[in-house]
Design an enzyme around this catalytic site. Structure first.
Site: not given
Ligand code: PEP
Ligand code: MG
Length: 569
Positions: A488, A451, A190, A292, A417, A440-441
């Site tokens: 991406c 992650r 957050h 997504r 990924e 990310n992956d």
């Protein structure tokens, strides 16, 4: 002291440079865990007193939520709802009825829930900071002292904390809190989300932060993830001024993106619904590079009909009636469970039945989604619809998927990924029209590091040389095959890294709409040759820190020195 600054390294979240005194937001010490039992006739009153305190905490947070907007309002509402959580309150009340005073009962019950959330991992584990925050607020009421919070600032400060509670971050004012650094937290916590929203330079997972004292003058660099103590004030102010110049260039930037020598780079937006796509269409996004679709259905218990799905996808296409939109089929599972598609209770969901693998159990789910995408595309014939599958790891999967997409007259691609797909990229490219790299992956799986884990942020850093080496080899294979290779993942949103990716041969970059001007403005200042040089240097780096430094040297500092030595006319 100014000769040898102490530098604390963390994970960069929001770029920007700030120089100001540090203030610590410290969690209050917990009261003692042991206390004599309450007499039986005092227990019901103690339960009432506890309930009253939870209501006071929830009311305060709800009141703040009603004054806030956007994510801050959501965060405050979520924290307020935790303060009224039935099962947690029941647990505390049971302990009080067994004799524990409310303070000790609250601590013990909350510990139980924290352990449960941590065991669940992922997004649940990130909620533990909400739980601790609610506990500390209730404890403050029980003790008759003010609720904890961030220290009030009357002049600009750098806010330091082990971890900020979501409710704390929701109250931040960017004019006074010019940077944030936390010991814990991750890029998706957050603190990071709110800092991004407010544009406050921020670093997280800065493990050595404790050596900084209240009042120390610190230089925070949110792009490189550093906080330095003992920097020469003149140099520090020069860095702040340089950053202000960079921000001004971003504000003035106008697309479409080109390198300094005029090479076009397609910048696209990552979106999750029609509203986000409409917002992107008002920016310099040249289309959508990642839609997504699973994010539309995180709360949907029953699979929507083909018609309902068509209605959900069509607004994204109509936002870009003459541009490219890359749709990703459901990436259900792991950190994005979709109730109607995800297998529940896997031991290791990130390595489990996720993305394209969900179709092994339910192939018709994919068929219906592709039918809906094709129907939505037919409603908007000007949109160039590309469709890709997440989590592809074998060649037959890619071949099968591409066949299904092409049968519907659409362009077929896969996400890269999983390292397996990057390693055998030439064979995958034989079967698809394009690939898009999900950094990310790809980073998570290459480094074998969750992650979502705040403890592993340095491993999941997008500057890690190993996944970057895989990306370079995928980009080179794409060039050989004459097929587009996009990126991406979050890496594309880091302007310096974006230039490195361009140097590797990546043809498009897709990112949060808000990141587009930053990437565009940096690309405008560098040539393709410099990007290539930076890519080579990054690939030769020993770790993510060195990779950042060499890229900055080649793409930013050298450029600034050249500007300085050019006499102005
Ligand atoms: C990625 O993995 O980089 C990606 C873009 O997919 P997601 O973040 O949705 O898993
Ligand atoms: Mg992914």
């Amino acid at each position: 002291m100014s000769d040898s600054p102490i530098v604390v390294h963390g994970t960069p979240v929001v770029p920007g440079v700030a120089y100001a005194p540090a203030v610590w937001a410290r969690r209050p010490e917990l009261p003692p865990l042991e206390a004599p039992d309450l007499p039986e006739d005092a227990r019901e009153a103690e339960v009432e007193r506890f309930n009253g305190c939870t209501v006071a905490v929830a009311d305060g947070l709800f009141a703040r939520a009603s004054q806030a907007t956007g994510h801050a309002a959501e965060v405050l509402t979520v924290t307020a709802s935790l303060a009224t959580d039935r099962s947690w309150k029941k647990d505390v009340a049971r302990r009080i009825r067994e004799g524990k005073p409310a303070i000790q009962a609250t601590i013990a019950a909350t510990e139980k829930y924290i352990a449960m959330f941590e065991k669940a991992g992922g997004l649940m584990a990130e909620r533990t900071s909400d739980l601790r925050d609610v506990r500390d607020r209730v404890l403050a009421h029980l003790q008759g002292i003010p609720e904890p919070g961030i220290p009030v600032a009357h002049s600009p400060v750098v806010l330091l904390a082990d971890d900020l509670s979501p409710a704390d971050t929701a109250g931040l004012v960017p004019d006074m809190y010019v940077a944030i650094a936390t010991e814990l937290g991750g890029p998706t916590s957050h603190t990071s989300i709110i800092a991004r929203q407010l544009g406050i330079p921020c670093i997280v997972a800065a493990r050595q932060l404790a050596q900084i004292n209240e009042g120390d003058m610190v230089l925070v660099d949110g792009r490189h993830g550093t906080l330095a103590l003992g920097v020469d004030p003149v140099q520090a102010e020069a860095r702040v001024a340089e950053d202000e110049k960079r921000r001004a260039a971003i504000a003035a930037w106008q697309g479409p993106a080109r390198t300094a020598d005029g090479v076009p780079v397609q910048l696209l937006a990552n979106v999750q619904d029609g509203e986000a796509a409409r917002h992107a269409s008002t920016s310099y996004a040249e289309g959508v590079g990642l839609f997504r679709t699973e994010l539309l259905f995180l709360d949907t218990a029953v699979e929507p009909s083909v018609e309902a799905q068509t209605d959900a996808y069509a607004p994204v296409f109509s936002a870009f009636p003459a541009s490219k939109v890359v749709v990703r089929t459901l990436d259900a599972g792991s950190d994005k469970p979709v109730p109607f598609a995800t297998l529940m209770q896997e031991f290791n969901p990130a390595l489990g039945v996720r993305g394209i693998r969900t179709t092994g159990h339910n192939p018709d789910l994919l068929i219906r989604q592709l039918d809906a995408i094709a129907a939505a595309a037919a409603r908007e014939p000007g949109t160039d619809v590309w469709v890709m599958a997440p989590m592809i790891s074998t060649v037959p999967e890619a071949e099968w998927f591409a066949g299904l997409v092409r049968e519907r007259g659409l362009k077929a691609g896969i996400m890269i990924e999983v390292p397996a797909a990057a390693i055998l990229i030439d064979r995958f490219l034989e079967h698809v029209d394009f690939v898009s790299i999900g950094t990310n992956d790809l980073t998570q799986y290459t480094l074998a590091a969750d992650r979502m884990s705040p403890d592993l942020a340095e491993y999941t850093d997008p500057w890690q040389p190993a996944p970057l080496a895989l990306i370079a080899s995928v980009a080179a294979a794409g060039l050989r095959a004459g097929k587009p290779v996009g990126v991406c993942g979050e890496a594309a949103a880091d302007s310096l890294l974006a230039a490195v990716l361009v140097g590797m041969g990546v043809t498009s970059l897709s990112m949060a709409t808000s990141a587009i001007p930053g990437v565009g403005a940096l690309l405008e200042t560098v040539t393709l040759e410099q990007c290539r040089e930076a890519a080579a240097a990054v690939l030769a780096s020993r770790d993510q820190g060195e990779a950042r430094l060499v890229a900055r040297e080649i793409l930013v500092l050298r450029h600034a020195k050249a500007e300085e030595s050019t006499p102005s006319n």
